[in-house]
Design an enzyme around this catalytic site. Structure first.
Site, PDB file in Angstrom:
ATOM      1  N   LYS B  80       0.633  -1.533  -0.221  1.00  0.00           N
ATOM      2  CA  LYS B  80      -0.008   0.116  -0.542  1.00  0.00           C
ATOM      3  C   LYS B  80       0.251   1.482  -0.141  1.00  0.00           C
ATOM      4  O   LYS B  80       1.924   1.470   0.375  1.00  0.00           O
ATOM      5  CB  LYS B  80      -0.994  -0.013   0.939  1.00  0.00           C
ATOM      6  CG  LYS B  80      -1.951   0.593   1.995  1.00  0.00           C
ATOM      7  CD  LYS B  80      -2.525   1.068   2.331  1.00  0.00           C
ATOM      8  CE  LYS B  80      -4.756   2.334   2.390  1.00  0.00           C
ATOM      9  NZ  LYS B  80      -4.614   2.450   3.773  1.00  0.00           N
ATOM     10  N   SER B 155      -9.723   1.876   3.087  1.00  0.00           N
ATOM     11  CA  SER B 155      -8.289   2.415   2.011  1.00  0.00           C
ATOM     12  C   SER B 155      -7.580   1.721   1.154  1.00  0.00           C
ATOM     13  O   SER B 155      -7.186   2.271   0.003  1.00  0.00           O
ATOM     14  CB  SER B 155      -8.625   3.622   3.231  1.00  0.00           C
ATOM     15  OG  SER B 155      -7.137   3.774   3.647  1.00  0.00           O
ATOM     16  N   SER B 179     -10.043  -0.466   7.127  1.00  0.00           N
ATOM     17  CA  SER B 179      -9.092  -0.016   5.560  1.00  0.00           C
ATOM     18  C   SER B 179      -8.629  -1.878   4.835  1.00  0.00           C
ATOM     19  O   SER B 179      -8.351  -1.533   4.262  1.00  0.00           O
ATOM     20  CB  SER B 179      -8.346   0.530   5.675  1.00  0.00           C
ATOM     21  OG  SER B 179      -9.234   2.010   5.945  1.00  0.00           O
TER      22      SER B 179
END
Lengths: 103, 507
Positions: B80, B155, B179
């Protein structure tokens, strides 16, 4: 007693934006005033909870200050740090003027 | 024959360790897969072809030299973009960091690389991890591989989509309010939010420091546990990291896979099972069926009430914005990233305001302003102070529940994946995606999402997630119960991901 808050005005949003260093546009002020008011209305129900005697929790785990040994350790090379800066002069971060002419 | 990119991480590692395939072949297969499908999925912000092949080649050399390899050596991973990576662009999904190349590695990055895991690139995300759909990325939305017109959650939506689309068997996400778990649920994969402090936050670009926690994604519970084992553990560079090592999650996943939950007490959280409406029926049906599966494995099922969970959304959307308004003050256009209006006439303060105005997206601005409001004098006690007290009450609800049960379960999200663009205009409609995941975030307790079925209520068949929550530092319970459920579900229905529609030309 959920939401006794007065409606968040456009001027108040402009003030918040200024505090937060956001040069928001007029259109954004119109948009955000409505949206922030809806969000604040929804989170205002937090006030419904009777919690006067409840201690606050700032962290999920108990925190205590952590010390490390006072030993010299290598830091990142200066060039590597400055490589990411938007403006550099004489191996330093170059900063826009801080004081106005009259100050 | 199964193609290399379709193998799970454990099988891939075994094939590399035995010399059946090389790490370079495995990495190339995943890079080819990315080339084939990422034009549609758009999971990645940056693919490091050269670096990945070099890392894979190093693993192959170590193996031929007879060196001891980590359990996941040579296995590819997607990182990420909130996690800093030395020499690789890191933006946190924001324009304000466009083109920034970090001079150091996060601890998570370091541990992944030291384990011989091959980092393929950086994945898309909601800007600064604020969102539940990855539509708040400053760059582009990511598409759910189950239905390209829908969101992959957020997210960590790039990380969830990459694993679901077989672009990588493993990925790293971060979870502040859900997330990791919510994107895992809506893409049909496994995602775990570790106990707060179990994984170092050093080198994570901070959103809400008292809540942020990095964790693993995988297509199986065992793979997820193997990656958890690599990244977890004390770190002197993070003063909030728990100084003791965590439980053996890999052993727990293996134990769970044997399918016996006799003596395990499972609590169904009344407040998170849709009594007040707002949950999709297909989600509730899958969840109920999953609870029956757990009962069939010998678990004792009881209903548990956690009344203060009803206030988790309000507490979270005060605490997280408050912390973000403080954390994001560092983006001042001086030391890194964007600078706007530096023409010799504008003052530092004006340059700061112009930079932040142009560099931040709408959701980030909204949260910064909500946080600024909640922390301002006159409102502090009524908002931020009260939210912190409610946080205590939520933690007490968990503590009380865990005296009666070993784990708590709920759906991971009230909804399956929704359409791109459907909820962007209404912030509150986006926030309710986190309804089920927020309590564990606020309490700092671990929770996993495991795929538990498909729902075609909104059109095509889309995955539903089962959330399993455990007490702090008992992450092993999440893995044990998750693996037991996975084994039983798969035995009865086959792998959920076997039902994902084909992407691109080949799968």
């Amino acid at each position: 007693m959920s939401d006794e808050r007065p409606t968040l005005t456009r001027d108040e949003v402009a003030h918040l934006a200024q505090l937060a260093r956001l040069a928001v546009t007029e259109e954004e002020l119109d948009l955000f005033a409505g949206q922030l008011d809806v969000i604040l209305g929804a989170v205002a129900r937090i006030g419904d909870v009777a919690a006067a005697d409840i201690p606050p929790t700032s962290h999920a785990v108990p925190l205590q200050n952590v010390f490390r040994a006072d030993e010299v350790r290598p830091s990142l090379p200066r060039e590597d740090i400055l490589a990411g800066a938007p403006a550099v002069e004489d191996f330093r971060f170059r900063v826009p003027q801080i004081l106005g002419e009259e100050e | 024959m199964t193609q290399l990119h379709e193998l799970d991480a454990a099988s891939t590692a075994a094939a590399i360790a035995s010399g059946e395939v090389s790490a370079v072949e495995v990495t190339q297969a995943h890079l080819d897969r990315i080339t084939a499908v990422d034009g549609d999925v758009r999971a990645f912000l940056h693919v490091d072809t050269e670096g990945a092949l070099a890392a894979a080649s190093a693993v192959d050399e170590q193996r031929s030299a007879g060196a001891a390899l980590g359990k996941l050596a040579g296995v590819p991973l997607a990182m990420k973009d909130v996690v800093v990576t030395k020499g690789l662009p890191t933006t946190s999904g924001s324009r304000i960091l466009e083109g920034w190349v970090p001079p150091y590695d996060a601890t998570v990055t370091r541990r992944v690389l030291d384990a011989g895991i091959v980092m393929l690139g950086k994945t898309n995300m909601d800007e600064f991890a604020m969102g539940s759909s990855t539509e708040n990325s400053a760059y582009h939305p990511t598409h759910n591989p189950w239905d390209l017109s829908r969101v992959p959650g957020g997210s960590s939506g790039g990380s969830s989509a990459a694993v679901a689309a077989f672009e990588a068997p493993l990925s790293i996400g971060t979870d502040t309010g859900g997330s990791i778990r919510q994107p895992a649920a809506v893409t049909g994969i496994v995602g775990h939010k570790p106990t707060y402090g179990a994984v170092s936050r050093y080198g994570l670009i901070a959103f809400s420091s008292s809540l942020d926690q990095a964790g693993p994604f995988g297509r199986t519970v065992l793979d997820t546990a193997l990656l958890h084992e690599v990244i977890a553990g004390p770190d002197p560079l993070d003063s909030t990291s728990i100084p003791q090592p965590g439980p053996d999650v890999v052993a727990a996943a293996r134990q769970g896979a044997r399918g016996d939950l006799a003596g395990v007490r499972v609590g169904v959280v009344r407040e998170l099972t849709g009594a007040g409406g707002g949950y999709q029926q297909g989600v509730l049906d899958s969840f109920r069926a999953a609870v029956d599966v757990l009962a069939g494995l010998g678990a004792e099922i009881v209903e548990v009430s956690c009344p203060n969970f009803d206030y988790a959304l309000a507490a979270y959307y005060l605490i997280a914005p408050s912390e973000c308004s403080s954390n994001l003050a560092r983006f001042d256009g001086v030391r890194y990233g964007l600078r706007v209006g530096d023409d010799g006439r504008h003052s530092l303060e004006e340059v700061m305001s112009l930079t932040r105005e142009q560099g931040f997206g709408a959701e980030v601005k909204r949260r910064i302003m909500i946080g600024t409001y909640a922390l301002s004098s006159g409102y502090y006690d009524a908002y931020y102070g009260q939210a912190q007290k409610v946080r205590t009450l939520i933690a007490r609800d968990f503590a009380a529940a865990f005296t009666a049960v070993d784990v708590l379960v709920s759906p991971t999200s009230p909804f399956v994946a929704f359409g791109i663009g459907e909820r962007v205009a209404d912030p509150m409609a986006m926030y309710v995606n986190d309804l089920c995941t927020l309590p564990a975030s606020l309490a700092g307790t671990p929770a996993i999402s495991v795929p538990c079925g498909l729902s075609d209520e909104t059109g095509p068949a889309l995955p539903v997630g089962l959330q399993i929550m455990a007490p702090a530092m008992a992450d092993d319970r999440c893995y044990r119960v998750g693996a037991a459920f996975e084994a039983a579900y798969t035995a009865a229905n086959g792998l959920i991901l076997d039902q994902i529609p084909q992407l691109g030309a080949v799968r």
